[in-house]
Scaffold this motif. Sequence first.
Motif, PDB file in Angstrom:
ATOM      1  N   ASP A 166       1.232 -13.671 -11.118  1.00 46.00           N
ATOM      2  CA  ASP A 166       2.543 -12.927 -10.896  1.00 46.00           C
ATOM      3  C   ASP A 166       1.897 -11.801 -10.246  1.00 46.00           C
ATOM      4  N   GLU A 167       1.214 -11.046 -11.107  1.00 48.47           N
ATOM      5  CA  GLU A 167       0.591 -10.123 -10.541  1.00 48.47           C
ATOM      6  C   GLU A 167       0.509  -9.370  -9.702  1.00 48.47           C
ATOM      7  N   LEU A 168      -0.905 -10.324  -8.882  1.00 50.68           N
ATOM      8  CA  LEU A 168      -1.070 -10.846  -7.792  1.00 50.68           C
ATOM      9  C   LEU A 168      -0.356 -11.289  -6.223  1.00 50.68           C
ATOM     10  N   GLN A 169       0.785 -11.985  -7.028  1.00 44.29           N
ATOM     11  CA  GLN A 169       2.099 -12.282  -5.831  1.00 44.29           C
ATOM     12  C   GLN A 169       2.723 -11.035  -6.032  1.00 44.29           C
ATOM     13  N   VAL A 170       2.718 -10.110  -6.983  1.00 41.94           N
ATOM     14  CA  VAL A 170       3.671  -8.888  -6.476  1.00 41.94           C
ATOM     15  C   VAL A 170       3.219  -8.015  -5.623  1.00 41.94           C
ATOM     16  N   ALA A 171       1.858  -7.777  -5.823  1.00 40.39           N
ATOM     17  CA  ALA A 171       0.914  -6.706  -4.677  1.00 40.39           C
ATOM     18  C   ALA A 171       0.517  -7.834  -3.613  1.00 40.39           C
ATOM     19  N   LEU A 172       0.950  -9.086  -2.813  1.00 38.79           N
ATOM     20  CA  LEU A 172       0.954  -9.786  -2.240  1.00 38.79           C
ATOM     21  C   LEU A 172       2.662  -9.475  -0.496  1.00 38.79           C
ATOM     22  N   ARG A 173       3.091  -8.936  -1.845  1.00 41.96           N
ATOM     23  CA  ARG A 173       4.818  -8.702  -1.672  1.00 41.96           C
ATOM     24  C   ARG A 173       4.948  -7.452  -0.963  1.00 41.96           C
ATOM     25  N   MET A 174       4.288  -6.691  -1.983  1.00 44.72           N
ATOM     26  CA  MET A 174       4.033  -5.390  -1.291  1.00 44.72           C
ATOM     27  C   MET A 174       3.530  -4.911  -0.143  1.00 44.72           C
ATOM     28  N   VAL A 175       2.014  -5.681  -0.266  1.00 43.44           N
ATOM     29  CA  VAL A 175       1.116  -5.959   1.122  1.00 43.44           C
ATOM     30  C   VAL A 175       1.966  -6.125   2.469  1.00 43.44           C
ATOM     31  N   GLN A 176       3.023  -7.294   2.046  1.00 47.30           N
ATOM     32  CA  GLN A 176       3.663  -7.688   3.634  1.00 47.30           C
ATOM     33  C   GLN A 176       4.497  -7.104   3.890  1.00 47.30           C
ATOM     34  N   SER A 177       4.792  -6.756   3.278  1.00 45.94           N
ATOM     35  CA  SER A 177       6.161  -5.108   3.705  1.00 45.94           C
ATOM     36  C   SER A 177       5.661  -4.273   4.491  1.00 45.94           C
ATOM     37  N   LEU A 178       4.207  -4.310   4.635  1.00 53.64           N
ATOM     38  CA  LEU A 178       3.946  -2.564   5.067  1.00 53.64           C
ATOM     39  C   LEU A 178       4.111  -2.700   6.518  1.00 53.64           C
ATOM     40  N   ASP A 179       3.405  -2.010   7.266  1.00 52.71           N
ATOM     41  CA  ASP A 179       3.141  -2.304   9.077  1.00 52.71           C
ATOM     42  C   ASP A 179       1.976  -2.740   9.474  1.00 52.71           C
ATOM     43  N   PRO A 180       1.744  -3.979  10.104  1.00 50.56           N
ATOM     44  CA  PRO A 180       2.515  -4.324  11.043  1.00 50.56           C
ATOM     45  C   PRO A 180       3.527  -5.382  10.679  1.00 50.56           C
ATOM     46  N   LEU A 181       4.681  -5.731  10.868  1.00 53.95           N
ATOM     47  CA  LEU A 181       5.385  -7.168  10.312  1.00 53.95           C
ATOM     48  C   LEU A 181       4.393  -8.365  10.288  1.00 53.95           C
ATOM     49  N   GLY A 182       4.573  -9.496   9.341  1.00 52.86           N
ATOM     50  CA  GLY A 182       3.343  -9.848   9.752  1.00 52.86           C
ATOM     51  C   GLY A 182       2.117 -10.074   8.142  1.00 52.86           C
ATOM     52  N   VAL A 183       2.213  -9.018   8.735  1.00 56.75           N
ATOM     53  CA  VAL A 183       0.070  -8.869   8.069  1.00 56.75           C
ATOM     54  C   VAL A 183       0.642  -9.319   6.468  1.00 56.75           C
TER      55      VAL A 183
END
Length: 494
Positions: free
Chosen positions: A192-209
């Motif tokens: 669950d922690e990694l999922q949260v971290a993944l969603r946070m990274v995916q919210s960064l620029d550029p979109l789609g990363v």
Amino acid sequence: MRSIALRVEHRQQQSLSPRLQQAVRLLQLSSLDFAQEVHDALGKNPFLEGDESDADAPAADLPETDVDAGLAAPSASSADEPFLDTSAVIDTSPEGDPDGDVDYSERDSWQADGLLSQRRGEEGDLSAMDMMAVQTSLNEHLHGQINVLPLSMRDVVLAKSIVESLDDDGYLRTDLDELIELTELDPPASPDELQVALRMVQSLDPLGVAARSVGECLLLQLSSIEDGGEREIACNIITDHLDCLAAKDVTGLARKLKRTPAEIEAVCDRIRRLDPRPGWHFGASQVQYVTPDVIIRKLRGLWRVQLNPSIVPKVRLNHVYAEMFQRHRQAQNGEMAAHLQEARWTVRNIEQRFATILSVSEAIVKRQKHFFEYGALAMKPLGLREIADEVGLHESTVSRVTNNKYMATPLGVFELKYFFSRAMTTASGGACSATAIRGVIKDMIEAERSNAPLSDAEIARQLAQQGLVVARRTVTKYRQLLKIEAVERRRRAA
């Protein structure tokens, strides 16, 4: 027991002398490989020297040769003399149209500004090199964003471990379970922690990363679509019908989503503007540019054929060393004598290389002058033998010259062998080049209706109506060479 018998045979065998072998090797090299070869020769042979003092000096006025008089043959002067007559002029305008002049003053001013910036840098001021932007990698770009977020140290470690696992496309190809072991946190990170971290990274620029698939990458970018209705349709297409999107099956998508073809076409166009490889904008490898060997330009109605001065090396025999060696013949050794001989060969073969490239290029421009005026549709059939007969060379020599040698023209940069194509018979008994036919096919496809593109069979039929007999499979081959998609992928809704 058989007796031993001796037999004498006479055979004729052709062999190339060391000088000719070097000449052939230098001739077939590309400009980049040739420059490296010359650099190596300057480093190994004490009798060769490069003239670096004139590197930035403007080129002197070059003698011109009219096409009616033909190209002057390479001079048979000594190798110790300056040798490069780097231009020829071809008259292709019967009326001598003065509107064909090309102004190169802007390019020259850019070069002058570059030299001025370099001199300023030497004087202690900021130079152009000092002001160049340093390219940022994708990882650095993402780390910079993470560093300014209000995150705990544990979350920072998890987010940066995900960033470090991204590939060049910006995708996360590593399973999250493997990342748990790589983080080495105590206590270990939970899924669950990694999922949260993944969603946070995916919210960064550029979109789609940090996406794990093309579909997820596109879905992460849907926030850039402002219209809510289009965003909903795009989400349905990407989630459930990505294969139809790839096949450009607008009709099928409209039927499945119960929308009009026009709506689907608009949404598909919007999806195609999304970036399926967001990582490519960061830390991309440097583009390798082609350095043309010959420059073609039109001045006062005449086509000028000129060697590119930047690839012509300033190499000459070191007269001081050569004279000293000649004066002390008693003490000379075989190795130094071989170096002196090789130095003379190198200078002469460099001269012969550029004289051959220039003469072949001039002959090509003379025969393909309509191409430079009107484009690919005016390309004539041309074979190696025609050029070989005109310049007095063997076909194999012309082949070596045309491979990996490039010509800069007002229409673009082309390899010399681009101007050679086989003749194809027309219905009237004439001849047409394959390059011209490819140009006709390209124009047909560019002029087709988006909702009724031309099939290869239809293109072949229309070519036949114009007197160009071309088989359908040949049309398919030419279309693929032009990197044009098949009819199904070009079809769009009205």
